[in-house]
Design a protein around this motif. Structure first.
Motif, PDB file in Angstrom:
ATOM      1  N   LEU A  22      18.060  17.359 -52.162  1.00 33.59           N
ATOM      2  CA  LEU A  22      18.770  18.106 -51.118  1.00 33.59           C
ATOM      3  C   LEU A  22      19.242  17.192 -49.987  1.00 33.59           C
ATOM      4  O   LEU A  22      20.351  17.383 -49.467  1.00 33.59           O
ATOM      5  N   PHE A  23      18.436  16.213 -49.604  1.00 34.80           N
ATOM      6  CA  PHE A  23      18.883  15.246 -48.592  1.00 34.80           C
ATOM      7  C   PHE A  23      20.112  14.502 -49.085  1.00 34.80           C
ATOM      8  O   PHE A  23      21.066  14.273 -48.335  1.00 34.80           O
ATOM      9  N   THR A  24      20.094  14.134 -50.350  1.00 34.67           N
ATOM     10  CA  THR A  24      21.219  13.384 -50.915  1.00 34.67           C
ATOM     11  C   THR A  24      22.490  14.224 -50.916  1.00 34.67           C
ATOM     12  O   THR A  24      23.535  13.792 -50.408  1.00 34.67           O
ATOM     13  N   VAL A  25      22.406  15.424 -51.465  1.00 34.33           N
ATOM     14  CA  VAL A  25      23.587  16.304 -51.509  1.00 34.33           C
ATOM     15  C   VAL A  25      23.963  16.744 -50.096  1.00 34.33           C
ATOM     16  O   VAL A  25      25.146  16.959 -49.796  1.00 34.33           O
ATOM     17  N   GLY A  26      22.949  16.859 -49.219  1.00 30.74           N
ATOM     18  CA  GLY A  26      23.189  17.269 -47.843  1.00 30.74           C
ATOM     19  C   GLY A  26      24.040  16.299 -47.047  1.00 30.74           C
ATOM     20  O   GLY A  26      24.549  16.645 -45.982  1.00 30.74           O
ATOM     21  N   MET A  27      24.220  15.106 -47.563  1.00 34.01           N
ATOM     22  CA  MET A  27      25.120  14.159 -46.899  1.00 34.01           C
ATOM     23  C   MET A  27      26.568  14.661 -46.961  1.00 34.01           C
ATOM     24  O   MET A  27      27.391  14.279 -46.133  1.00 34.01           O
ATOM     25  N   TRP A  28      26.859  15.523 -47.936  1.00 35.10           N
ATOM     26  CA  TRP A  28      28.201  16.079 -48.083  1.00 35.10           C
ATOM     27  C   TRP A  28      28.261  17.554 -47.714  1.00 35.10           C
ATOM     28  O   TRP A  28      29.330  18.065 -47.431  1.00 35.10           O
ATOM     29  N   TYR A  29      27.118  18.239 -47.748  1.00 37.05           N
ATOM     30  CA  TYR A  29      27.067  19.659 -47.397  1.00 37.05           C
ATOM     31  C   TYR A  29      25.882  19.852 -46.451  1.00 37.05           C
ATOM     32  O   TYR A  29      24.740  19.959 -46.873  1.00 37.05           O
ATOM     33  N   GLU A  30      26.182  19.844 -45.154  1.00 36.89           N
ATOM     34  CA  GLU A  30      25.169  19.760 -44.100  1.00 36.89           C
ATOM     35  C   GLU A  30      24.010  20.752 -44.197  1.00 36.89           C
ATOM     36  O   GLU A  30      22.857  20.364 -43.965  1.00 36.89           O
TER      37      GLU A  30
ATOM     38  N   TRP B 142      19.493  20.149 -43.697  1.00 34.86           N
ATOM     39  CA  TRP B 142      18.550  20.823 -42.806  1.00 34.86           C
ATOM     40  C   TRP B 142      17.500  21.604 -43.595  1.00 34.86           C
ATOM     41  O   TRP B 142      16.339  21.695 -43.179  1.00 34.86           O
ATOM     42  N   ILE B 143      17.887  22.147 -44.717  1.00 31.74           N
ATOM     43  CA  ILE B 143      16.921  22.802 -45.604  1.00 31.74           C
ATOM     44  C   ILE B 143      15.897  21.772 -46.083  1.00 31.74           C
ATOM     45  O   ILE B 143      14.690  22.019 -46.079  1.00 31.74           O
ATOM     46  N   ALA B 144      16.381  20.619 -46.490  1.00 27.46           N
ATOM     47  CA  ALA B 144      15.487  19.540 -46.935  1.00 27.46           C
ATOM     48  C   ALA B 144      14.555  19.103 -45.807  1.00 27.46           C
ATOM     49  O   ALA B 144      13.376  18.824 -46.048  1.00 27.46           O
ATOM     50  N   LEU B 145      15.062  19.075 -44.580  1.00 25.44           N
ATOM     51  CA  LEU B 145      14.217  18.706 -43.452  1.00 25.44           C
ATOM     52  C   LEU B 145      13.096  19.732 -43.264  1.00 25.44           C
ATOM     53  O   LEU B 145      11.944  19.367 -43.036  1.00 25.44           O
ATOM     54  N   GLY B 146      13.412  21.021 -43.381  1.00 26.66           N
ATOM     55  CA  GLY B 146      12.391  22.062 -43.271  1.00 26.66           C
ATOM     56  C   GLY B 146      11.314  21.916 -44.337  1.00 26.66           C
ATOM     57  O   GLY B 146      10.115  22.043 -44.061  1.00 26.66           O
TER      58      GLY B 146
END
Length: 185
Positions: A65-73, A77-81
């Protein structure tokens, strides 16, 4: 995303992860995944136990999720939670309750004492059946958990013959009696 949307996602995920962890612990770790989790319920002197494989497997999701989150914010934040929940879990479960990593604080009152007592009551049962308190951040009162343990123990002590008699008396089963003593002609 606004700061409050980010905060809401993180807080929601921490709370969601407690629900997810409860379900995984109760139905997977104490169910079909007992093969790994069993090591956590047995005495040992090892720094690592087979149960730690769950942490490795569960870490794959936030990493992705952190990786994909680089393109879809929102995914970041979900990964951070999820990661914050993992850090809280590591502190409460591994360090506080099981004193891994040399951590030696024993709370005398309050929230942390309740968590410690609840998890110790979880480990009071040998094996995977009849355990209580499968969550990690929210714990019921130790008195309530002790009563649950007493009820589980009474059910186990009663055995299948008493349970079958109770079902027949209540008219809830058509099963045949367990043994000749309970047979009717």
């Amino acid at each position: 995303m606004t700061w409050w949307e980010r905060t809401a996602l993180v807080v929601f995920m921490v709370l969601f992860m407690e629900c997810f962890a409860w379900a995984m612990h109760k139905y997977v770790m104490h169910g079909w995944g007992w093969g790994w989790h069993k090591s956590h319920h047995e005495p040992h002197d090892n720094a690592v136990e087979k149960n730690d494989l769950y942490a490795v497997v569960f870490a794959i999701v936030p990493i992705a999720l952190f990786t994909v989150g680089m393109w879809y914010e929102p995914l970041w934040w979900i990964a951070l939670g999820i990661t914050i929940y993992g850090a809280i879990y590591a502190f409460v479960h591994d360090m506080l309750v099981h004193q891994r990593g040399g951590f030696r604080w024993v709370p005398r009152h309050g929230y942390f004492k309740r968590l410690l007592q609840a998890h110790r009551l979880h480990h009071a049962v040998e094996g995977r059946e009849g355990t209580v308190s499968h969550g990690f951040l929210f714990a019921r009162s130790p008195a309530v958990l002790k009563e649950q343990l007493r009820r589980h123990a009474a059910k186990r002590a009663a055995g299948p013959a008493v349970a079958a008699d109770r079902d027949v008396m209540a008219g809830t089963t058509s099963r045949r009696p367990v043994d000749a003593e309970h047979a009717t002609s």
